[in-house]
Design a protein around this motif. Structure first.
Motif, PDB file in Angstrom:
ATOM      1  N   ILE A 161     -43.469-111.469  71.046  1.00 59.51           N
ATOM      2  CA  ILE A 161     -44.226-111.716  69.811  1.00 59.51           C
ATOM      3  C   ILE A 161     -43.336-112.448  68.806  1.00 59.51           C
ATOM      4  O   ILE A 161     -42.181-112.087  68.605  1.00 59.51           O
ATOM      5  N   TYR A 162     -43.897-113.484  68.179  1.00 57.20           N
ATOM      6  CA  TYR A 162     -43.161-114.182  67.123  1.00 57.20           C
ATOM      7  C   TYR A 162     -44.127-114.563  66.009  1.00 57.20           C
ATOM      8  O   TYR A 162     -45.350-114.452  66.148  1.00 57.20           O
ATOM      9  N   GLY A 163     -43.579-115.000  64.897  1.00 54.53           N
ATOM     10  CA  GLY A 163     -44.382-115.402  63.756  1.00 54.53           C
ATOM     11  C   GLY A 163     -43.471-115.641  62.569  1.00 54.53           C
ATOM     12  O   GLY A 163     -42.238-115.543  62.673  1.00 54.53           O
ATOM     13  N   PRO A 164     -44.040-115.953  61.415  1.00 57.96           N
ATOM     14  CA  PRO A 164     -43.218-116.212  60.230  1.00 57.96           C
ATOM     15  C   PRO A 164     -42.262-115.062  59.929  1.00 57.96           C
ATOM     16  O   PRO A 164     -42.670-113.906  59.863  1.00 57.96           O
ATOM     17  N   GLY A 165     -40.996-115.387  59.776  1.00 53.36           N
ATOM     18  CA  GLY A 165     -39.987-114.374  59.518  1.00 53.36           C
ATOM     19  C   GLY A 165     -39.437-113.735  60.771  1.00 53.36           C
ATOM     20  O   GLY A 165     -38.462-112.977  60.710  1.00 53.36           O
ATOM     21  N   ARG A 166     -40.029-114.045  61.908  1.00 53.67           N
ATOM     22  CA  ARG A 166     -39.566-113.475  63.174  1.00 53.67           C
ATOM     23  C   ARG A 166     -39.708-114.529  64.267  1.00 53.67           C
ATOM     24  O   ARG A 166     -40.590-114.484  65.107  1.00 53.67           O
ATOM     25  N   SER A 167     -38.832-115.515  64.210  1.00 50.47           N
ATOM     26  CA  SER A 167     -38.855-116.596  65.190  1.00 50.47           C
ATOM     27  C   SER A 167     -37.426-117.085  65.414  1.00 50.47           C
ATOM     28  O   SER A 167     -36.482-116.637  64.752  1.00 50.47           O
ATOM     29  N   VAL A 168     -37.290-118.034  66.337  1.00 44.07           N
ATOM     30  CA  VAL A 168     -35.959-118.574  66.630  1.00 44.07           C
ATOM     31  C   VAL A 168     -35.442-119.461  65.508  1.00 44.07           C
ATOM     32  O   VAL A 168     -34.264-119.843  65.509  1.00 44.07           O
ATOM     33  N   LEU A 169     -36.271-119.813  64.545  1.00 41.60           N
ATOM     34  CA  LEU A 169     -35.844-120.714  63.478  1.00 41.60           C
ATOM     35  C   LEU A 169     -34.639-120.165  62.707  1.00 41.60           C
ATOM     36  O   LEU A 169     -33.741-120.920  62.339  1.00 41.60           O
ATOM     37  N   LYS A 170     -34.619-118.865  62.478  1.00 43.70           N
ATOM     38  CA  LYS A 170     -33.538-118.284  61.682  1.00 43.70           C
ATOM     39  C   LYS A 170     -32.185-118.496  62.351  1.00 43.70           C
ATOM     40  O   LYS A 170     -31.232-118.981  61.722  1.00 43.70           O
ATOM     41  N   ASN A 171     -32.091-118.146  63.623  1.00 44.84           N
ATOM     42  CA  ASN A 171     -30.808-118.274  64.309  1.00 44.84           C
ATOM     43  C   ASN A 171     -30.396-119.730  64.489  1.00 44.84           C
ATOM     44  O   ASN A 171     -29.212-120.065  64.397  1.00 44.84           O
ATOM     45  N   VAL A 172     -31.385-120.603  64.753  1.00 46.70           N
ATOM     46  CA  VAL A 172     -31.055-122.023  64.874  1.00 46.70           C
ATOM     47  C   VAL A 172     -30.561-122.555  63.534  1.00 46.70           C
ATOM     48  O   VAL A 172     -29.581-123.305  63.460  1.00 46.70           O
TER      49      VAL A 172
END
Length: 306
Positions: A161-172
């Motif tokens: 499960i992913y979505g705003p605030g919980r996706s790979v974007l933060k780590n990238v």
């Protein structure tokens, strides 16, 4: 985004009351959608002082909702994972009370992990579960308990499960991602918008007499982890580290992380989307990550927004 989801989602039947047990990431999204559509919805958390908590329910401490709170509940969604002993906390603590309610629909959020490793092959709802991880075996035991309850049940099997605030974007974005590559390995996933949207759609289908017991809720595109990271980096205009062969990276993984790489399957959504007619908001990771990108407030430019 919620505003777009509201436009395409059916409201609950008139006079309905939805109870979501376990107001985490997915549960809160379902409650928010139901309320935006004008329906009555209440959400439980283990602590009444937690954000968005309407009632408190904690099976570990036997903190149970008052009987009056449950009165008139017509639709129930359980997002609560199995207890350590493999039993379902909701059925253990509230089973008798639930059977006395005028329930029209009950949803249980499970995991596609119950299918086990299929070496990259497609799985559908007719495939017999073959869980290998202990946590997936506990999930299957809870599925079976819910099916034996006699309640008007649907089991929703979810992948990552992913979505705003919980996706790979933060780590990238912060340079903390790792480009781990395992040949032919793919992962299925689902955006939180489509969990909520699918639930409202399935409730309507059930009211119309379409109620398959098990439904996979997943997007159209099982994908390699490195492909998802690559698209996130493209959105953000960031560079990625060198690719790490899985055989090398595995030596540094903890048992939980390693377990996710030990299974490889493609999960089919044909029952949900073709037979039951649900139209995904985010049919692939590109659409879903674009949504996360906008919702999380990243600056949009023509150069880094494919």
């Amino acid at each position: 985004m919620l505003t777009e989801l509201v436009k395409r989602s059916p409201p609950l039947p008139t006079g309905s009351k939805l109870l979501v047990l376990g107001g985490g990431f997915s549960g809160q999204h379902v409650v928010a959608l139901a309320r935006a559509l004008g329906s009555t919805a209440i959400c439980s958390r283990r602590d009444i002082n937690s954000p968005d908590a309407d009632i408190a329910f904690d099976s570990a401490t036997k903190l149970l909702p008052a009987t009056k709170v449950l009165e008139g509940v017509t639709h129930l969604l359980s997002c609560i994972p199995p207890a350590a002993d493999g039993k379902d906390p909701v059925l253990t603590c509230l089973g008798d009370q639930l059977k006395a309610l005028p329930l029209q629909w009950v949803g249980y959020l499970s995991t596609t992990g119950v299918y086990g490793d299929r070496q990259g092959r497609w799985v559908t709802e007719i495939d017999h579960p073959q869980p290998q991880q202990a946590r997936s075996k506990r999930r299957l035991a809870c599925e079976e308990a819910w099916q034996a309850s006699g309640l008007p049940l649907q089991i929703l099997r979810l992948p990552g499960i992913y979505g705003p605030g919980r996706s790979v974007l933060k780590n990238v974005n912060t340079g903390q991602s790792r480009m781990i590559h395992k040949p032919n390995q793919v992962f299925s996933r689902i955006h939180v918008d489509d969990i909520a949207g699918a639930i409202l759609h399935l409730i309507q289908c059930a009211a119309d007499g379409q109620r398959p017991i098990v439904i996979n809720v997943t997007d159209d595109m099982p994908t390699a982890y490195t492909d998802v990271l690559g698209f996130a980096a493209q959105l953000l205009g960031k560079s990625l580290p060198e690719i790490e062969p899985f055989a090398v990276a595995a030596a540094q993984m903890n048992p939980m992380a390693l377990s996710f790489w030990q299974e490889n399957r493609r999960v089919s959504n044909q029952l949900l989307c073709r037979e039951l007619g649900y139209s995904l908001m985010h049919p692939n990771y590109q659409s879903g990550l674009r949504d996360c990108y906008l919702a999380e407030g990243f600056k949009v430019s023509q150069t880094n927004f494919p």
